[in-house]
Scaffold this motif. Structure first.
Motif, short mmCIF file in Angstrom:
data_model
loop_
_atom_site.label_atom_id
_atom_site.label_comp_id
_atom_site.label_asym_id
_atom_site.label_seq_id
_atom_site.Cartn_x
_atom_site.Cartn_y
_atom_site.Cartn_z
N THR A 15 74.56 46.15 -6.49
CA THR A 15 73.44 47.06 -6.23
C THR A 15 73.70 48.39 -6.93
O THR A 15 72.82 48.94 -7.59
CB THR A 15 73.30 47.29 -4.71
N LEU A 16 74.93 48.88 -6.80
CA LEU A 16 75.27 50.16 -7.43
C LEU A 16 75.09 50.07 -8.95
O LEU A 16 74.53 50.97 -9.58
CB LEU A 16 76.72 50.52 -7.09
N MET A 17 75.52 48.94 -9.51
CA MET A 17 75.42 48.80 -10.96
C MET A 17 73.96 48.61 -11.39
O MET A 17 73.56 49.06 -12.46
CB MET A 17 76.26 47.61 -11.43
N LYS A 18 73.17 47.95 -10.53
CA LYS A 18 71.77 47.78 -10.88
C LYS A 18 71.04 49.11 -10.84
O LYS A 18 70.06 49.31 -11.55
CB LYS A 18 71.10 46.76 -9.95
N ILE A 19 71.51 50.03 -10.02
CA ILE A 19 70.93 51.38 -10.03
C ILE A 19 71.26 52.05 -11.36
O ILE A 19 70.41 52.67 -12.00
CB ILE A 19 71.46 52.19 -8.83
N LEU A 20 72.50 51.88 -11.80
CA LEU A 20 72.88 52.44 -13.10
C LEU A 20 72.09 51.81 -14.24
O LEU A 20 71.79 52.45 -15.24
CB LEU A 20 74.37 52.22 -13.35
N ALA A 21 71.79 50.53 -14.07
CA ALA A 21 71.09 49.83 -15.15
C ALA A 21 69.59 50.08 -15.12
O ALA A 21 68.86 49.59 -15.96
CB ALA A 21 71.36 48.32 -15.05
N GLY A 22 69.13 50.82 -14.09
CA GLY A 22 67.70 51.13 -14.02
C GLY A 22 66.88 50.01 -13.41
O GLY A 22 65.67 50.02 -13.49
N ILE A 50 70.36 62.84 -14.52
CA ILE A 50 69.46 61.93 -15.22
C ILE A 50 68.70 61.08 -14.21
O ILE A 50 69.14 60.92 -13.07
CB ILE A 50 70.21 60.99 -16.20
N HIS A 51 67.54 60.60 -14.63
CA HIS A 51 66.74 59.74 -13.76
C HIS A 51 66.53 58.40 -14.46
O HIS A 51 66.09 58.35 -15.59
CB HIS A 51 65.39 60.40 -13.48
N LEU A 52 66.91 57.36 -13.75
CA LEU A 52 66.83 56.03 -14.34
C LEU A 52 65.77 55.24 -13.59
O LEU A 52 65.99 54.81 -12.47
CB LEU A 52 68.18 55.34 -14.25
N ARG A 53 64.62 55.08 -14.20
CA ARG A 53 63.54 54.37 -13.51
C ARG A 53 63.31 52.98 -14.09
O ARG A 53 62.64 52.17 -13.49
CB ARG A 53 62.23 55.17 -13.63
N SER A 70 65.11 50.47 -19.69
CA SER A 70 65.14 51.13 -21.00
C SER A 70 65.62 52.58 -20.87
O SER A 70 66.24 53.10 -21.79
CB SER A 70 63.75 51.09 -21.63
N ASP A 71 65.36 53.23 -19.71
CA ASP A 71 65.90 54.58 -19.49
C ASP A 71 67.42 54.55 -19.61
O ASP A 71 68.03 55.40 -20.25
CB ASP A 71 65.55 55.09 -18.08
N SER A 72 68.03 53.55 -18.95
CA SER A 72 69.49 53.47 -18.96
C SER A 72 70.01 53.26 -20.37
O SER A 72 70.97 53.92 -20.79
CB SER A 72 69.95 52.33 -18.06
N LEU A 73 69.36 52.33 -21.09
CA LEU A 73 69.82 52.07 -22.46
C LEU A 73 69.70 53.35 -23.31
O LEU A 73 70.60 53.67 -24.09
CB LEU A 73 69.00 50.95 -23.09
N ASN A 74 68.60 54.08 -23.12
CA ASN A 74 68.42 55.31 -23.90
C ASN A 74 69.48 56.36 -23.57
O ASN A 74 69.87 57.14 -24.43
CB ASN A 74 67.04 55.91 -23.63
N LYS A 75 69.93 56.37 -22.30
CA LYS A 75 70.96 57.34 -21.92
C LYS A 75 72.36 56.86 -22.32
O LYS A 75 73.34 57.54 -22.07
CB LYS A 75 70.94 57.58 -20.41
N GLY A 76 72.44 55.66 -22.85
CA GLY A 76 73.74 55.15 -23.29
C GLY A 76 74.49 54.34 -22.25
O GLY A 76 75.70 54.29 -22.25
#
Lengths: 339, 512
Positions: free
Chosen positions: B52-59, B75-78, B81-87
């Motif tokens: 769950t924690l990692m899925k939050i990181l993955a957006g 940062i906000h991960l919605r 693709s947000d996560s990928l853009n943030k690296g």
């Protein structure tokens, strides 16, 4: 999915979790259980409001009579779709049942019950052939049943041709079934309900029924449990042929004649009913009671269009769109459950 | 190890993360941070909240409360693709590669360079090759279809795919679950190289040994809360386990190995000169009543095929199988079951679980004949079935709301216990288990080990195939080592040691 938050192997706030979780699940399961029933009621209200004749007892009885044939044929189709297959040949099988039965009766080869049995046997044999070709020869069910659809219609029409391509249904048993009713229930509707009861029992209470759901859910896993998957699937196709035959006999008794066009394109109504009933085209899910409601929806829409004076050509357009909508809904529900 | 690690500020910091799902608090004010250039493992049982924690990181999910900072900027991960853009790139546990596409096509799937409808294949090939080389994977041909390369290499392709986004933070969700020792080592060589390039790596695994050997720091989660963040170099495997489960864990594998009595039972299964194509060559052994045999080896050494052949699901099987002294023919699962042999395969999802059916229906599938009303009427006696299933739910300790709960909603460990119970209920003499504990948490593992040893004590004969050599050593009375399709070595419980075992697993060459 190591970490499904809804089911943990550790046990934190168990009591609370159970209660809330159950509430959510009950609502969604009520919808999936009765969702289609809501649609039936909704349609009845809308149709009744826009066409008052629609809700007359006479018309409702009529809808059920019209629906009975498709509904009976949809029983076998539900089983075949349940195992991830499809059967396009049911319309031709219906004609074959009618043509052979009437041939035996009209030429006084046997008495009526035996003729009916032979007609149903012929239907079941076509189902068996479909099953064997799909399972043993490993040909896709669409191709196999497309082939038998054409071949069996030709065969049945040839039998009819012996009688100038037209056979009257004169046997009293057929007239009786078509015209009589017990209380409000026409006999054809009773035949339909009895068929549903029998097959509901088979699907929910026997190991065969359990195996069908298991195969549809995960065929490989089922095979690895030592279940004779091929035989079970062939039997499902055989039963589909059988119910198509029963549907065909009910159909000709209602038409009081067998013409070469009997059952033409009915397979689409049948498949629509099954899909509307929520059976998934990829197999594994499908309930008979919902298939029945699906058939009723198809019947209601067609009846409404007739009352409204919509021409038949447009009706089949509507029918086609219903299939597409049902398929899209099927797809959407899958996406949601996967996500 | 990187010395500046202690002082450098975290590249990614999650503070006070809370996530609720209907009826369950999945994460409760979790704090988690990683630094540039470290391999940070996220440790915890199933349901602890790791994924769950990692899925939050993955957006994939969004947190209900808490903040996420990347390089000290909130940062906000919605959306993924947000996560990928943030690296932030993630490699999921279930591989997402398309088997019919090539390596290169998979790496660039969905963002193929090119104009209009024409793909720029040249760029795809060159970039793919570059990416693979940058992580030191030069032995994979980028034109091969994914279906044609081994699982271990698919994992590497998956990582390469994630790296093609040039991530600053790379998340790996149980990447080593299907890998053997060598492949794991290779994977970590690659991860170390990435670490030296300054990538922060978050690593989720069930194998604490790997955590101890390869990781720099670790954060332990339990029941959705942070238990603590530890420096791996100053901790031990058992300390980590105890942090994970919150109690002392003793006798992890078998409690009764010392008290094993009845040394020479009768031979119940005899395999003579068994070959499976070229994968298994001329294997001969005997299995006695009440013993646990562990078969290990490198991935693809033929151990899986050997077990599958005994269940009748391999082609080109030659040799003789004897049951209680009589030669038998086993060419399908139903024949195997008839001869008292059952198999739990390594592909739980494809070959075991029927996710849309209930726990009960999954459990009784091979045994439905037991619940017939009478011999000739195939009608299921539901009451009898239900009470038997409830008995096994208790016996195997499956956490489920009821016997009628759909299997899909259970955790991986409980799903596995359900299909183990499927065969226990069938009550056969010989149980073949391939990778019975792969991908399940420590607690469920311990329960399965206990179950295996109590089954053996009841007189069942058990063959466990596993690439986890420590597990095999822990549970078996005899350990078989397969190497290149041959049965290379048979160890007795008393003589086996990890060094000897590794030596044989590698084909008798010294292991460093």
């Amino acid at each position: 999915m190591t970490n499904n938050p809804l089911e943990t192997s550790s046990t934190p706030p168990l009591a609370k979790r159970t209660v809330e979780f159950r509430k959510g699940e009950v609502i969604s399961s009520i919808f999936s259980q009765f969702g289609i029933l809501f649609i039936v009621i909704l349609l009845a209200i809308v149709f009744g409001a826009t066409a008052p004749r629609f809700l007359l007892v006479q018309n409702i009885v009529n809808i059920f009579k019209q629906v009975s044939v498709v509904a009976i044929m949809a029983i076998g189709m539900t089983m075949v779709i349940l195992i991830g297959g499809i059967d396009l040949s049911v319309g031709s099988v219906a004609l074959l049942a009618g043509a052979t039965t009437m041939y035996f009766i009209n030429h006084e080869v046997t008495n009526t019950p035996i003729a009916i049995l032979l007609g149903l046997l012929a239907s079941a044999l076509v189902g068996l052939l479909n099953g064997v070709l799909v399972e043993k020869a490993k040909i896709s069910p669409i191709i196999v049943t497309l082939g038998t659809m054409i071949a069996i219609r030709g065969l049945a029409q040839s039998i009819l041709w012996l009688d100038n391509s037209w056979a009257w249904v004169k046997a009293p048993l057929f007239k009786f079934v078509a015209n009589e009713s017990i209380l409000f229930f026409p006999l054809v509707v009773i035949v339909m309900l009895v068929m549903y009861l029998i097959f509901w029992f088979i699907l929910s209470q026997t190991s065969f029924g359990r195996y069908l759901y298991a195969i549809g859910g995960n065929q490989k896993a089922t095979y690895l449990c030592g279940i004779p998957v091929e035989r079970v699937k062939i039997f499902a196709y055989t039963l589909c042929g059988f119910t198509a035959g029963v549907g065909g006999l009910v159909l000709i008794s209602r038409l009081s004649a067998v013409s070469p066009a009997v059952g033409l394109r009915i397979e689409f109504d049948v498949i629509t009913a099954v899909i509307l009933g929520g059976a998934s085209l990829s197999g594994g899910s499908g309930r008979l009671e919902k298939t029945l409601l699906g058939a009723i929806i198809v019947g209601m829409i067609l009846n409404y269009l007739t009352i409204k004076g919509i021409p038949g050509t447009l009706q089949s357009a509507v029918n086609g769109f219903i299939i597409l909508i049902a398929a899209v809904l099927d797809r959407l529900s899958k996406v949601r459950s996967a996500g | 190890m990187t010395q500046s690690l202690q002082e450098s500020p975290p590249i990614l910091e999650m503070t006070g993360i809370t996530k609720r799902f209907p009826g369950v608090l999945a994460l409760n004010r979790v704090n988690f941070s990683v630094k540039r250039g470290e391999i940070h493992s996220l440790i915890g049982q199933n349901g602890a909240g790791k994924s769950t924690l990692m899925k939050i990181l993955a957006g994939v999910y969004s947190a209900d409360e808490g903040t996420i900072c990347m390089e000290e900027q909130p940062i906000h991960l919605r959306h993924p693709s947000d996560s990928l853009n943030k690296g932030i790139a993630i490699v999921y546990q279930e591989l997402s590669l398309l088997p019919n596409l090539t390596v290169a096509q998979n790496i660039f799937l969905g963002r193929e360079p090119g104009k209009w409808l024409l793909l720029d294949n040249k760029t795809i090939f060159n970039r793919s090759r570059q990416i693979l080389e940058s992580v030191g994977i030069d032995h994979i041909d980028i034109h091969t279809k994914i279906a044609d390369i081994p699982l271990a290499q698919r994992q590497l392709v998956e990582i390469a795919k994630a790296l093609s986004h040039n991530p600053k933070v790379l998340i790996l969700d149980e990447p080593t679950a299907p890998l053997t020792g060598d492949d794991t080592k290779h994977l970590f060589d690659i991860l170390k190289r990435l670490r030296s390039q300054g990538v922060a790596i978050i690593f989720i695994t069930h194998r604490l040994k790997e955590v101890i050997t390869y990781c720099d720091r670790g954060t332990v989660l339990r029941n959705g809360q942070t238990v603590g963040c530890v420096d791996i170099h100053n901790t031990s495997e058992s300390a980590l386990i105890e942090m994970m489960i919150g109690q002392k864990l003793e006798n992890f594998y078998r409690s009764d190995t010392a008290t094993k009595h009845l040394p020479k039972q009768e031979v119940v299964l005899e395999v003579q000169g068994l070959s499976v194509g070229k994968k298994v060559r001329d294997v001969t052994f005997q299995v006695r009543r009440g013993e646990i045999i562990g078969i290990t080896g490198l991935l693809g050494a033929g151990q899986n095929e050997l077990a599958r052949a005994l269940f009748g699901i391999e082609n080109q099987v030659a040799g003789v199988i004897r049951r209680n002294g009589k030669p038998v023919r086993i060419s399908s699962p139903s024949e195997a079951i008839y001869h008292g042999i059952c198999l739990l395969t390594e592909n739980r999802k494809e070959e075991g679980l029927i996710l849309e059916m209930s726990v009960k229906e999954n459990m009784t599938l091979p045994s439905l004949a037991f619940f017939r009303l009478s011999k000739w009427i195939p009608v299921v006696n539901h009451r009898k079935e239900h009470s038997r299933v409830e008995e096994f739910i208790r016996k195997v300790n499956i956490v489920t709301r009821s016997a009628n709960t759909r299997l899909r909603t259970l955790s991986g460990g409980n799903q596995q216990k359900t299909i183990v119970a499927r065969w226990l209920l069938r009550n056969l003499e010989i149980l073949l288990f391939i990778e019975p504990t792969r991908g399940i948490d420590v607690g469920a593992k311990a329960e399965i080990y206990r179950l295996l040893s109590s089954l053996a004590n009841e007189g069942k004969s058990i063959i466990v195939v596993s690439t986890d050599h420590v597990e095999v050593m822990g549970i078996s009375d005899r350990v078989f080592v397969m190497y290149k399709g041959r049965l290379a070595k048979i160890f007795d419980k008393v003589e086996v040691s990890e060094e000897k075992l590794l030596f044989e697993i590698q084909g008798g060459v010294p292991h460093d």
